[in-house]
Design a protein around this motif. Structure first.
Motif, PDB file in Angstrom:
ATOM      1  N   THR A   1       0.856  -1.172   0.000  1.00 61.17           N
ATOM      2  CA  THR A   1       0.000   0.000   0.000  1.00 61.17           C
ATOM      3  C   THR A   1       0.902   1.235   0.000  1.00 61.17           C
ATOM      4  N   SER A   2       0.310   2.397  -0.149  1.00 61.85           N
ATOM      5  CA  SER A   2       1.105   3.629  -0.177  1.00 61.85           C
ATOM      6  C   SER A   2       1.932   3.792   1.090  1.00 61.85           C
ATOM      7  N   SER A   3       1.358   3.413   2.233  1.00 55.53           N
ATOM      8  CA  SER A   3       2.025   3.667   3.511  1.00 55.53           C
ATOM      9  C   SER A   3       2.760   2.466   4.080  1.00 55.53           C
TER      10      SER A   3
ATOM     11  N   MET B   1      10.894  15.906  12.905  1.00 57.26           N
ATOM     12  CA  MET B   1      11.080  15.678  11.477  1.00 57.26           C
ATOM     13  C   MET B   1      10.093  16.506  10.659  1.00 57.26           C
ATOM     14  N   ALA B   2      10.444  16.683   9.398  1.00 60.94           N
ATOM     15  CA  ALA B   2       9.545  17.279   8.407  1.00 60.94           C
ATOM     16  C   ALA B   2       9.292  16.233   7.329  1.00 60.94           C
ATOM     17  N   ALA B   3       8.303  16.494   6.478  1.00 60.27           N
ATOM     18  CA  ALA B   3       8.015  15.584   5.370  1.00 60.27           C
ATOM     19  C   ALA B   3       7.495  16.383   4.190  1.00 60.27           C
ATOM     20  N   ILE B   4       7.869  15.940   2.993  1.00 58.60           N
ATOM     21  CA  ILE B   4       7.352  16.539   1.767  1.00 58.60           C
ATOM     22  C   ILE B   4       6.917  15.411   0.854  1.00 58.60           C
TER      23      ILE B   4
ATOM     24  N   ALA C   1      -3.028  11.206  -4.155  1.00 56.17           N
ATOM     25  CA  ALA C   1      -3.385  10.179  -3.176  1.00 56.17           C
ATOM     26  C   ALA C   1      -2.186   9.406  -2.641  1.00 56.17           C
ATOM     27  N   TYR C   2      -1.295   8.989  -3.524  1.00 57.23           N
ATOM     28  CA  TYR C   2      -0.135   8.208  -3.107  1.00 57.23           C
ATOM     29  C   TYR C   2       0.721   8.978  -2.110  1.00 57.23           C
ATOM     30  N   GLY C   3       1.007  10.237  -2.415  1.00 55.88           N
ATOM     31  CA  GLY C   3       1.812  11.064  -1.513  1.00 55.88           C
ATOM     32  C   GLY C   3       1.118  11.329  -0.196  1.00 55.88           C
TER      33      GLY C   3
ATOM     34  N   LEU D   1      10.773  11.879   2.409  1.00 54.97           N
ATOM     35  CA  LEU D   1      10.315  12.178   1.058  1.00 54.97           C
ATOM     36  C   LEU D   1       9.247  11.187   0.624  1.00 54.97           C
ATOM     37  N   GLY D   2       8.070  11.691   0.248  1.00 54.51           N
ATOM     38  CA  GLY D   2       6.986  10.853  -0.243  1.00 54.51           C
ATOM     39  C   GLY D   2       6.709  11.113  -1.708  1.00 54.51           C
ATOM     40  N   PHE D   3       7.732  10.956  -2.549  1.00 52.90           N
ATOM     41  CA  PHE D   3       7.604  11.256  -3.973  1.00 52.90           C
ATOM     42  C   PHE D   3       7.385   9.994  -4.798  1.00 52.90           C
ATOM     43  N   ALA D   4       6.815  10.172  -5.987  1.00 55.02           N
ATOM     44  CA  ALA D   4       6.631   9.081  -6.947  1.00 55.02           C
ATOM     45  C   ALA D   4       7.512   9.323  -8.164  1.00 55.02           C
ATOM     46  N   GLY D   5       7.728   8.258  -8.949  1.00 49.75           N
ATOM     47  CA  GLY D   5       8.469   8.382 -10.196  1.00 49.75           C
ATOM     48  C   GLY D   5       9.845   8.976  -9.995  1.00 49.75           C
ATOM     49  N   SER D   6      10.201   9.921 -10.865  1.00 51.05           N
ATOM     50  CA  SER D   6      11.521  10.553 -10.806  1.00 51.05           C
ATOM     51  C   SER D   6      11.522  11.834  -9.981  1.00 51.05           C
ATOM     52  N   ASN D   7      10.402  12.144  -9.311  1.00 44.85           N
ATOM     53  CA  ASN D   7      10.318  13.409  -8.581  1.00 44.85           C
ATOM     54  C   ASN D   7      11.291  13.474  -7.408  1.00 44.85           C
TER      55      ASN D   7
END
Length: 416
Positions: free
Chosen positions: A150-152, A171-174, A179-181, A228-234
């Motif tokens: 799942t995403s998490s 902590m911080a998060a970006i 939805a995935y992020g 970091l909660g990024f997808a793909g190449s981000n």
């Protein structure tokens, strides 16, 4: 009465099909190939992962001469373009035009959510890369079988590791603002704060953000690390600008399962050395299946496979196990989905099984970027075995809460 083969051939030649000879439809069908669909992404921000999905699945099928459970397999690939409406259309085409027996994909959570009702009505076994939480939780889709995460599911062990092993307190998060992020960041936040930490900053950036400068400028520096909660190449694009701003060494960077995926690492330099991330897969996993897979993939494509390629290779394994258990009889949809959810086997990611909602229970790995043979790799430094989508929470209590989102769980510790 004995079977007369010559009489059968003459009857067929005279225009009589097997149905006219009284053979059941399921027996007739088993002479035809099994049809598998793949919904992936070949354009846009998610294309790098989408291309690897196809490479992983075709590698598995080629290794077996496109034969599963004793039957030949036909693969039809559809490009969703990374848009919900097109993803749904492609699913419908695969089912109604191409008559597939099962679909691997889609890649993105928003794509899976867009086709949820169609999957239910078509009763099509679907094996997604997409992490859409509620499709195996509160609104569980009975035709979903997820062997990846799942995403998490991988973010929760990372949060635990940050709090309990690294001793992080602030902590911080970006994350990508979709939805995935949202779900990945929310799962990280909940586990980190339940372990005694404080998430003091949450930042969301558009999936197709052209530049991350303004978001990096907002980042607090009086923190132990940023998730970091990024997808793909981000993740790569964000990290490159992060280093250009001179923040390396000032703020520790921790990645979710896609931010430092192996295909992304090949575009990074030594600035990535030492970065930690969490995922259900690493090309460095030391099991016989993965050693063969990673070497074959690297030989063909000149880079290490990441979770997108491994995910579709994994789905090849799951499909094969289920089809073998059915002795090739995939035409019975109910039996097919039951067999898929009953799979319990060693795979490219290690041992897996499925919970009552069709989601995987398997190991997740904390990985560290190191250099090996002149290339960057994700070395496994810690293993969390038997990780559930519910983490260590009671499933019934977990499901009484809202699905992870941009706003849940509530942000108790944000600072201005």
């Amino acid at each position: 009465m004995a079977f007369d083969r010559r009489k059968f051939i003459r009857a067929a030649g005279a225009g009589l099909g097997a149905s006219a000879l009284g053979f059941p439809a399921v027996i007739r069908a088993q002479g035809a190939p099994i049809r598998i669909g793949l919904i992936t992404v070949k354009t846009g921000a998610l294309a790098s992962g989408g291309i690897d999905m196809e490479r992983g699945l075709t590698l598995y099928l080629r290794e077996r001469n496109y034969t599963l459970g004793g039957r030949k397999v036909e693969l039809t690939v559809a490009d969703s373009g990374g848009t919900p409406a097109q993803a749904r259309t492609k699913m419908q085409e695969l089912v109604e035009r191409d008559k597939v027996h099962a679909v691997v994909g889609p890649l993105a959570a928003f794509e899976a959510l867009a086709m949820d009702d169609y999957i239910r009505s078509a009763r099509i076994p679907t094996l997604p890369i997409a992490g859409a939480e509620d499709m195996t939780q509160r609104k569980a889709n009975p035709w979903f079988v997820r062997a990846t995460s799942t995403s998490s599911q991988c973010a929760q062990p990372m949060a635990d590791y940050c709090a309990k092993t690294l001793g992080y307190k602030r902590m911080a998060a970006i994350a990508d603002d979709f939805a995935y992020g949202h779900e990945m960041l929310a799962g990280f936040q909940r586990v980190f704060e339940d372990a005694g930490g404080k998430l003091v900053q949450k930042i969301f950036s558009p999936l197709n953000a052209p530049d991350y400068g303004s978001y990096i400028a907002q980042l607090k520096t009086d923190i132990d690390g940023v998730f970091l909660g990024f997808a793909g190449s981000n993740g790569f694009r964000w990290f490159r600008q992060f280093n250009a701003y001179g923040l390396k060494g000032k703020v520790k960077v921790l990645g979710g399962m896609t931010a430092f995926d192996e295909p992304v690492l090949r575009n990074m330099g030594d600035e990535a050395l030492g970065v930690l991330s969490s995922c259900w897969y690493s090309a460095q996993l030391d099991n016989p299946i993965n050693r063969r897979f990673a070497a074959a993939f690297r030989a063909e494509h000149q880079y290490d496979p990441g979770q997108y390629a491994a995910g579709c290779y994994l789905y090849g394994e799951v499909l094969n196990a289920a089809i073998e258990a059915l002795r090739g009889r995939v035409e019975d949809k109910n039996a097919f989905i039951r067999a898929l959810r009953a799979v319990k086997t060693d795979t490219v990611r290690g041992p897996i099984a499925f919970d009552d909602y069709g989601n995987v229970v398997g190991s997740d790995y904390i990985r560290k970027v190191e250099k090996k043979d002149g290339r960057l790799v994700n070395t496994v430094i810690y293993t969390y075995p038997h990780v559930s989508q519910f983490w260590t929470y009671d499933p019934k209590a977990f499901l009484k809460n809202p699905v992870y989102s941009r706003d849940w769980p509530p942000a108790r510790n944000l600072e201005p």
